[in-house]
Scaffold this motif. Structure first.
Motif, PDB file in Angstrom:
ATOM      1  N   VAL A  39      65.707  64.304  14.715  1.00 54.84           N
ATOM      2  CA  VAL A  39      64.717  63.907  13.719  1.00 54.84           C
ATOM      3  C   VAL A  39      65.220  64.337  12.347  1.00 54.84           C
ATOM      4  N   GLN A  40      65.303  63.389  11.442  1.00 51.41           N
ATOM      5  CA  GLN A  40      65.749  63.653  10.078  1.00 51.41           C
ATOM      6  C   GLN A  40      64.552  63.489   9.147  1.00 51.41           C
ATOM      7  N   VAL A  41      64.391  64.434   8.223  1.00 58.10           N
ATOM      8  CA  VAL A  41      63.277  64.393   7.279  1.00 58.10           C
ATOM      9  C   VAL A  41      63.755  63.765   5.980  1.00 58.10           C
ATOM     10  N   TYR A  42      63.051  62.725   5.552  1.00 58.14           N
ATOM     11  CA  TYR A  42      63.355  62.044   4.299  1.00 58.14           C
ATOM     12  C   TYR A  42      62.149  62.249   3.390  1.00 58.14           C
ATOM     13  N   GLY A  43      62.319  63.026   2.334  1.00 54.40           N
ATOM     14  CA  GLY A  43      61.203  63.336   1.444  1.00 54.40           C
ATOM     15  C   GLY A  43      61.348  62.654   0.104  1.00 54.40           C
ATOM     16  N   GLY A  44      60.237  62.250  -0.469  1.00 57.31           N
ATOM     17  CA  GLY A  44      60.258  61.614  -1.788  1.00 57.31           C
ATOM     18  C   GLY A  44      58.879  61.118  -2.173  1.00 57.31           C
ATOM     19  N   THR A  45      58.841  60.287  -3.206  1.00 58.57           N
ATOM     20  CA  THR A  45      57.599  59.745  -3.742  1.00 58.57           C
ATOM     21  C   THR A  45      57.427  58.305  -3.276  1.00 58.57           C
TER      22      THR A  45
END
Length: 150
Positions: A39-45
């Protein structure tokens, strides 16, 4: 209902994450590399939401090493494990494409403070305000001065 809608219902997610344009989110994406999964976390707006039903998508933008990166996710994708809302941003637009021209602190949006209270968290400032409301200070009252008749 058409046959297509009946087939789509079987693949639709039962519980959809509640977020909107302007929110800062972490998207947990299932990545398959060979026979391994992680599982890869992709954070942003979130800068855009579009579509309805099974074709609904949202676009998340973040800055990586000074370069803007945007990624579009299907709302009902089985590869998206969960979407965590980190910050609820206030936006008056449906598409935040103007953030593409901004860098650094200029990309921040005003935060909606009441959104955390729903999740059980109460910000420190809101707790102080509630304490002040609970115990009001005494107010001095003055009697009106009589007016002399001429």
């Amino acid at each position: 209902m058409t046959r297509i809608h009946l087939i789509e219902q079987g693949f639709a997610k039962k519980e959809l994450p509640k977020f909107g344009v302007g929110d800062t989110v972490d998207v947990h994406v299932l990545i398959k590399e060979g026979d391994k999964e992680r599982v890869q976390v992709y954070g942003g707006t979130v800068i855009r939401r579009r579509g309805d039903g099974m074709s609904a998508t949202y676009t998340v933008r973040r800055i990586v090493q000074g370069q803007g990166v945007e990624r579009t996710f299907p709302l009902h994708s089985p590869f998206v494990q969960k979407v965590e809302v980190k910050r609820t941003g206030k936006s008056r637009r449906a598409r935040l494409y103007f953030l593409r021209d901004r860098t650094g602190k200029a990309t921040r949006l005003r935060e909606i403070m009441g959104a955390r209270e729903v999740a059980g968290e109460v910000p420190a400032k809101a707790a102080r305000v509630e304490a002040d409301v609970a115990a009001p200070e005494p107010v001095e009252t003055r009697e009106p001065t009589p007016v002399a008749d001429e």
